[in-house]
Design a protein around this motif. Structure first.
Motif, mmCIF file in Angstrom:
data_model
loop_
_atom_site.group_PDB
_atom_site.id
_atom_site.type_symbol
_atom_site.label_atom_id
_atom_site.label_comp_id
_atom_site.label_asym_id
_atom_site.label_seq_id
_atom_site.Cartn_x
_atom_site.Cartn_y
_atom_site.Cartn_z
ATOM 1 N N MET A 293 0.846 -1.167 0.000
ATOM 2 C CA MET A 293 0.000 0.000 0.000
ATOM 3 C C MET A 293 0.899 1.242 0.000
ATOM 4 N N PRO A 294 0.724 2.161 -0.943
ATOM 5 C CA PRO A 294 1.538 3.382 -1.006
ATOM 6 C C PRO A 294 1.334 4.243 0.238
ATOM 7 N N LEU A 295 2.385 5.005 0.555
ATOM 8 C CA LEU A 295 2.357 5.880 1.729
ATOM 9 C C LEU A 295 1.222 6.894 1.628
ATOM 10 N N ARG A 296 0.896 7.299 0.439
ATOM 11 C CA ARG A 296 -0.144 8.306 0.218
ATOM 12 C C ARG A 296 -1.513 7.791 0.677
ATOM 13 N N ASN A 297 -1.720 6.483 0.591
ATOM 14 C CA ASN A 297 -3.028 5.918 0.931
ATOM 15 C C ASN A 297 -3.152 5.522 2.404
ATOM 16 N N LEU A 298 -2.090 5.668 3.174
ATOM 17 C CA LEU A 298 -2.133 5.298 4.592
ATOM 18 C C LEU A 298 -2.862 6.368 5.398
ATOM 19 N N PRO A 299 -3.482 5.942 6.502
ATOM 20 C CA PRO A 299 -4.111 6.933 7.381
ATOM 21 C C PRO A 299 -3.047 7.859 8.000
ATOM 22 N N ILE A 300 -3.454 9.039 8.349
ATOM 23 C CA ILE A 300 -2.532 10.053 8.885
ATOM 24 C C ILE A 300 -1.815 9.547 10.132
ATOM 25 N N ARG A 301 -2.500 8.786 10.960
ATOM 26 C CA ARG A 301 -1.889 8.243 12.183
ATOM 27 C C ARG A 301 -0.695 7.354 11.833
ATOM 28 N N ARG A 302 -0.848 6.500 10.839
ATOM 29 C CA ARG A 302 0.224 5.609 10.431
ATOM 30 C C ARG A 302 1.360 6.403 9.772
ATOM 31 N N LYS A 303 1.036 7.415 8.990
ATOM 32 C CA LYS A 303 2.050 8.264 8.358
ATOM 33 C C LYS A 303 2.904 8.946 9.423
ATOM 34 N N LEU A 304 2.260 9.471 10.461
ATOM 35 C CA LEU A 304 2.992 10.123 11.548
ATOM 36 C C LEU A 304 3.892 9.124 12.274
ATOM 37 N N MET A 305 3.383 7.898 12.478
ATOM 38 C CA MET A 305 4.178 6.876 13.142
ATOM 39 C C MET A 305 5.422 6.520 12.304
ATOM 40 N N VAL A 306 5.257 6.395 10.999
ATOM 41 C CA VAL A 306 6.388 6.100 10.111
ATOM 42 C C VAL A 306 7.401 7.244 10.148
ATOM 43 N N MET A 307 6.925 8.478 10.099
ATOM 44 C CA MET A 307 7.824 9.636 10.142
ATOM 45 C C MET A 307 8.602 9.675 11.456
ATOM 46 N N LEU A 308 7.936 9.413 12.578
ATOM 47 C CA LEU A 308 8.609 9.403 13.876
ATOM 48 C C LEU A 308 9.626 8.275 13.955
ATOM 49 N N LEU A 309 9.279 7.115 13.445
ATOM 50 C CA LEU A 309 10.184 5.974 13.459
ATOM 51 C C LEU A 309 11.428 6.258 12.621
ATOM 52 N N VAL A 310 11.253 6.796 11.432
ATOM 53 C CA VAL A 310 12.386 7.109 10.553
ATOM 54 C C VAL A 310 13.253 8.202 11.176
ATOM 55 N N THR A 311 12.633 9.228 11.702
ATOM 56 C CA THR A 311 13.387 10.329 12.323
ATOM 57 C C THR A 311 14.151 9.848 13.543
ATOM 58 N N SER A 312 13.502 9.098 14.412
ATOM 59 C CA SER A 312 14.174 8.586 15.616
ATOM 60 C C SER A 312 15.315 7.638 15.242
ATOM 61 N N GLY A 313 15.075 6.773 14.280
ATOM 62 C CA GLY A 313 16.126 5.851 13.834
ATOM 63 C C GLY A 313 17.317 6.592 13.260
ATOM 64 N N ALA A 314 17.053 7.625 12.466
ATOM 65 C CA ALA A 314 18.143 8.409 11.877
ATOM 66 C C ALA A 314 18.933 9.139 12.962
ATOM 67 N N VAL A 315 18.244 9.735 13.918
ATOM 68 C CA VAL A 315 18.934 10.437 15.009
ATOM 69 C C VAL A 315 19.766 9.457 15.834
ATOM 70 N N LEU A 316 19.211 8.299 16.125
ATOM 71 C CA LEU A 316 19.946 7.297 16.887
ATOM 72 C C LEU A 316 21.177 6.815 16.115
ATOM 73 N N ALA A 317 21.039 6.571 14.820
ATOM 74 C CA ALA A 317 22.166 6.126 14.001
ATOM 75 C C ALA A 317 23.252 7.206 13.928
ATOM 76 N N ILE A 318 22.849 8.449 13.774
ATOM 77 C CA ILE A 318 23.826 9.547 13.716
ATOM 78 C C ILE A 318 24.530 9.702 15.058
ATOM 79 N N THR A 319 23.780 9.610 16.140
ATOM 80 C CA THR A 319 24.369 9.711 17.479
ATOM 81 C C THR A 319 25.391 8.603 17.704
ATOM 82 N N CYS A 320 25.038 7.403 17.328
ATOM 83 C CA CYS A 320 25.977 6.273 17.480
ATOM 84 C C CYS A 320 27.222 6.483 16.618
ATOM 85 N N ALA A 321 27.049 6.948 15.396
ATOM 86 C CA ALA A 321 28.193 7.185 14.507
ATOM 87 C C ALA A 321 29.110 8.266 15.076
ATOM 88 N N VAL A 322 28.534 9.325 15.623
ATOM 89 C CA VAL A 322 29.342 10.384 16.230
ATOM 90 C C VAL A 322 30.081 9.853 17.459
#
Length: 168
Positions: A1-30
């Motif tokens: 299912m494309p991201l465009r068709n997901l409910p807003i709640r799920r879109k926000l959850m995906v955005m938070l997961l990606v953002t948190s994962g990226a911040v955690l990965a950058i923090t670990c790399a630093v």
């Protein structure tokens, strides 16, 4: 299912997961980068200090052309397991004594190189002058510090960071 068709709640959850994962990965790399730089700086300081101590204790042996005494001075490096090789060259650049004593002379550079510290092929190499009275150069000290422990530590940090990031 494309991201465009997901409910807003799920879109926000995906955005938070990606953002948190990226911040955690950058923090670990630093963190890993900082540990790497700090270890290298500490290794440089330790090798330079050991070199100064051994060089100052080597003046009499080299001044009186006593290779046996110099071998005894170099044997003190046994206390630091990361030192895998050391050598003393006379003023003409000829190998005078080396550690470990049972290592072949071919395990050491045939002639000393320019004074200073350098990282080369997983080793920290140090060339220090051996001076008498501050000015008269009697020879050169060569120290070889193995960086295997650094590489093991960084690999462990990377494994821990990957595990924590994956778990998160």
């Amino acid at each position: 299912m494309p991201l465009r068709n997901l409910p807003i709640r799920r879109k926000l959850m995906v955005m938070l997961l990606v953002t948190s994962g990226a911040v955690l990965a950058i923090t670990c790399a630093v963190f890993i980068g900082y540990q790497y730089a700090a270890y290298r700086a500490a290794a440089r300081h330790t090798v330079q200090t050991l070199g100064e101590i051994v060089a100052s204790n080597s003046t009499a042996a080299i001044a009186f052309d006593n290779a046996t005494d110099e071998t005894d001075v170099l044997r003190a490096l046994n206390a630091e397991q990361r030192i895998t090789g050391a050598a003393v060259y006379d003023a003409a650049g000829v190998l005078f004594a080396h550690y470990p004593a049972d290592a072949p002379a071919s395990a050491f550079p045939p002639r000393p190189k320019r004074d200073g510290l350098r990282f080369d092929q997983g080793m920290l190499i140090d060339y220090q002058p051996i001076r008498q009275g501050g000015n008269t150069r009697l020879g050169t000290l060569y120290l070889r510090w193995d960086l295997v422990s650094l590489h093991r530590e960084i690999a462990l940090y990377a494994l821990i960071a990957a595990g924590v990031t994956g778990f998160a």
